[in-house]
Design a protein around this motif. Structure first.
Motif, mmCIF file in Angstrom:
data_model
loop_
_atom_site.group_PDB
_atom_site.id
_atom_site.type_symbol
_atom_site.label_atom_id
_atom_site.label_comp_id
_atom_site.label_asym_id
_atom_site.label_seq_id
_atom_site.Cartn_x
_atom_site.Cartn_y
_atom_site.Cartn_z
ATOM 1 N N LEU A 96 48.792 22.465 76.529
ATOM 2 C CA LEU A 96 47.422 21.957 76.619
ATOM 3 C C LEU A 96 46.435 23.062 76.264
ATOM 4 C CD1 LEU A 96 46.224 19.798 79.630
ATOM 5 C CD2 LEU A 96 44.731 21.484 78.586
ATOM 6 N N SER A 97 45.413 22.721 75.463
ATOM 7 C CA SER A 97 44.408 23.700 75.076
ATOM 8 C C SER A 97 43.027 23.061 75.098
ATOM 9 C CB SER A 97 44.700 24.252 73.670
ATOM 10 O OG SER A 97 43.705 25.177 73.266
ATOM 11 N N VAL A 98 42.065 23.761 75.691
ATOM 12 C CA VAL A 98 40.679 23.294 75.764
ATOM 13 C C VAL A 98 39.779 24.416 75.262
ATOM 14 C CG1 VAL A 98 38.813 22.498 77.255
ATOM 15 C CG2 VAL A 98 41.170 21.782 77.724
ATOM 16 N N VAL A 134 46.483 21.480 87.465
ATOM 17 C CA VAL A 134 46.787 22.832 87.007
ATOM 18 C C VAL A 134 45.497 23.538 86.616
ATOM 19 C CG1 VAL A 134 49.070 22.149 86.191
ATOM 20 C CG2 VAL A 134 47.143 22.111 84.603
ATOM 21 N N LYS A 135 45.499 24.855 86.753
ATOM 22 C CA LYS A 135 44.363 25.669 86.333
ATOM 23 C C LYS A 135 44.689 26.307 84.996
ATOM 24 C CE LYS A 135 41.280 29.449 87.729
ATOM 25 N NZ LYS A 135 40.926 30.424 88.796
ATOM 26 N N MET A 146 39.717 16.432 83.345
ATOM 27 C CA MET A 146 39.341 17.843 83.259
ATOM 28 C C MET A 146 38.059 18.066 84.039
ATOM 29 S SD MET A 146 37.637 19.803 80.049
ATOM 30 C CE MET A 146 36.212 18.779 80.417
ATOM 31 N N GLN A 147 37.949 19.234 84.688
ATOM 32 C CA GLN A 147 36.724 19.533 85.425
ATOM 33 C C GLN A 147 36.497 21.041 85.475
ATOM 34 O OE1 GLN A 147 36.586 18.212 89.544
ATOM 35 N NE2 GLN A 147 34.363 18.019 89.455
ATOM 36 N N PHE A 148 35.227 21.422 85.316
ATOM 37 C CA PHE A 148 34.818 22.804 85.540
ATOM 38 C C PHE A 148 33.321 22.809 85.819
ATOM 39 C CE2 PHE A 148 34.348 22.164 80.954
ATOM 40 C CZ PHE A 148 33.137 22.763 80.657
ATOM 41 N N THR A 149 32.826 23.939 86.277
ATOM 42 C CA THR A 149 31.397 24.074 86.580
ATOM 43 C C THR A 149 30.765 25.052 85.596
ATOM 44 O OG1 THR A 149 31.741 23.618 88.927
ATOM 45 C CG2 THR A 149 29.699 24.745 88.321
ATOM 46 N N TYR A 150 29.631 24.640 85.050
ATOM 47 C CA TYR A 150 28.893 25.518 84.126
ATOM 48 C C TYR A 150 27.415 25.441 84.475
ATOM 49 C CZ TYR A 150 26.677 27.268 79.901
ATOM 50 O OH TYR A 150 25.900 27.965 79.019
ATOM 51 N N ASP A 151 26.799 26.581 84.700
ATOM 52 C CA ASP A 151 25.373 26.644 85.036
ATOM 53 C C ASP A 151 25.070 25.779 86.261
ATOM 54 O OD1 ASP A 151 22.824 27.613 84.704
ATOM 55 O OD2 ASP A 151 22.231 26.089 83.256
ATOM 56 N N SER A 164 36.408 28.374 85.103
ATOM 57 C CA SER A 164 37.565 27.954 85.890
ATOM 58 C C SER A 164 37.786 26.470 85.622
ATOM 59 C CB SER A 164 37.321 28.198 87.382
ATOM 60 O OG SER A 164 38.439 27.772 88.148
ATOM 61 N N ILE A 165 38.725 26.176 84.720
ATOM 62 C CA ILE A 165 38.952 24.800 84.271
ATOM 63 C C ILE A 165 40.244 24.259 84.877
ATOM 64 C CG2 ILE A 165 39.284 23.300 82.281
ATOM 65 C CD1 ILE A 165 37.712 25.253 80.612
#
Length: 270
Positions: free
Chosen positions: A50-52, A84-85, A110-115, A74-75
């Motif tokens: 998997l690649s993002v 999975v991270k 998929m989830q992550f935090t930005y700003d 941190s995805i």
């Protein structure tokens, strides 16, 4: 079947240009929130790592393919059972190397935090294309190209599609120096792709191919989010880029999944 190799061809050929438009927003006071959204690019393939990729938007005048990479994120990605991270293996590129994690039929989130904003997206891994066939592994181009017979079907590509699912058909010329069928067709790409419009057949005519040689015929089963970006943004302009379709919540770009099957075809003289 080398899915990974041939899918790498399909991404730049089909959608990279669209994502350039997605990421190149007009940065003006009327859309301050949009300019801070990250751009996500992820194509999940069953049985492959998997690649993002995550990067910033860029100005329309910026000639770079991508905006600046967004690092140190941190995805997390979940398949409904396991979360999975991802590891940042290059600037802005986050991967998970266990190929067994991506399988057919599962929903991937998929989830992550930005700003300080939660960014998320989800997609379903479709099943592998079924019943993929060519009339023949060799296509003979007629000695004389008669415009009166341009629509005459000389060969067909077929697959099973009772549910009218989305498929893309790629013809990748693998010759190192392909030879043109007719010289006036110069500057045409020997490889090309077809949006099959939910059908289960594609007709090959005397004008289908611009070059002789060996081809990989790749059938991709894709999701609606892929088709939406592909068909909408190829018709886009600088006046509507901020309204480009995306399945990324609080972001831009695409998080999608696909499967493929590949056949060989040789295009030669009659």
């Amino acid at each position: 079947m080398e899915i990974k190799t041939y899918l790498r061809y399909s991404f730049p050929g089909l959608i990279a240009g669209c994502l350039m438009m997605v990421s190149a927003c007009k940065k003006n006071s009327s859309d301050l929130n949009a300019v801070n959204k990250p751009v996500v690019e992820a194509y999940l393939v069953a049985g492959q790592p998997l690649s993002v990729k995550v990067y910033q938007q860029k100005y329309l005048t910026d000639t770079a393919t991508y905006g600046a990479a967004l690092t140190d994120l941190s995805i997390n990605v979940s398949n409904g059972v396991q979360t999975v991270k991802l590891t940042e293996t290059a600037n802005g590129t986050y991967t998970y190397s266990d190929a067994a994690f991506v399988t057919a039929g599962k929903t991937y989130s998929m989830q992550f935090t930005y700003d300080n904003v939660a960014i998320s997206a989800s997609t379903v891994m479709p099943g592998k294309p079924e019943g993929f066939k060519l009339t023949d592994s060799v296509f003979h181009v007629p000695n004389t190209i008669d415009p009166a017979y341009n629509d005459k079907v000389l060969q067909t590509v077929t697959w099973t599609n009772p549910d009218s699912l989305q498929h893309l058909l790629l013809f990748k010329n693998t010759d190192s120096n392909p030879f043109e069928i007719i010289a006036v067709r110069s500057n045409r790409n020997p490889s090309f792709e077809i949006n099959t419009e939910r059908t289960s057949t594609y007709s090959i005519t005397q004008t289908t191919f611009k070059y002789y040689g060996a081809y990989k015929v790749i059938l991709l089963r894709v999701n609606n989010e892929y088709i939406n970006v592909l068909t909408t943004n190829t018709r886009g302009s600088s006046q509507n880029l901020v309204n480009t379709p995306t399945n990324v919540v609080n972001g831009l770009g695409i998080f999608t999944a696909m499967q493929a099957d590949t056949l060989n075809l040789r295009v030669t003289t009659q």
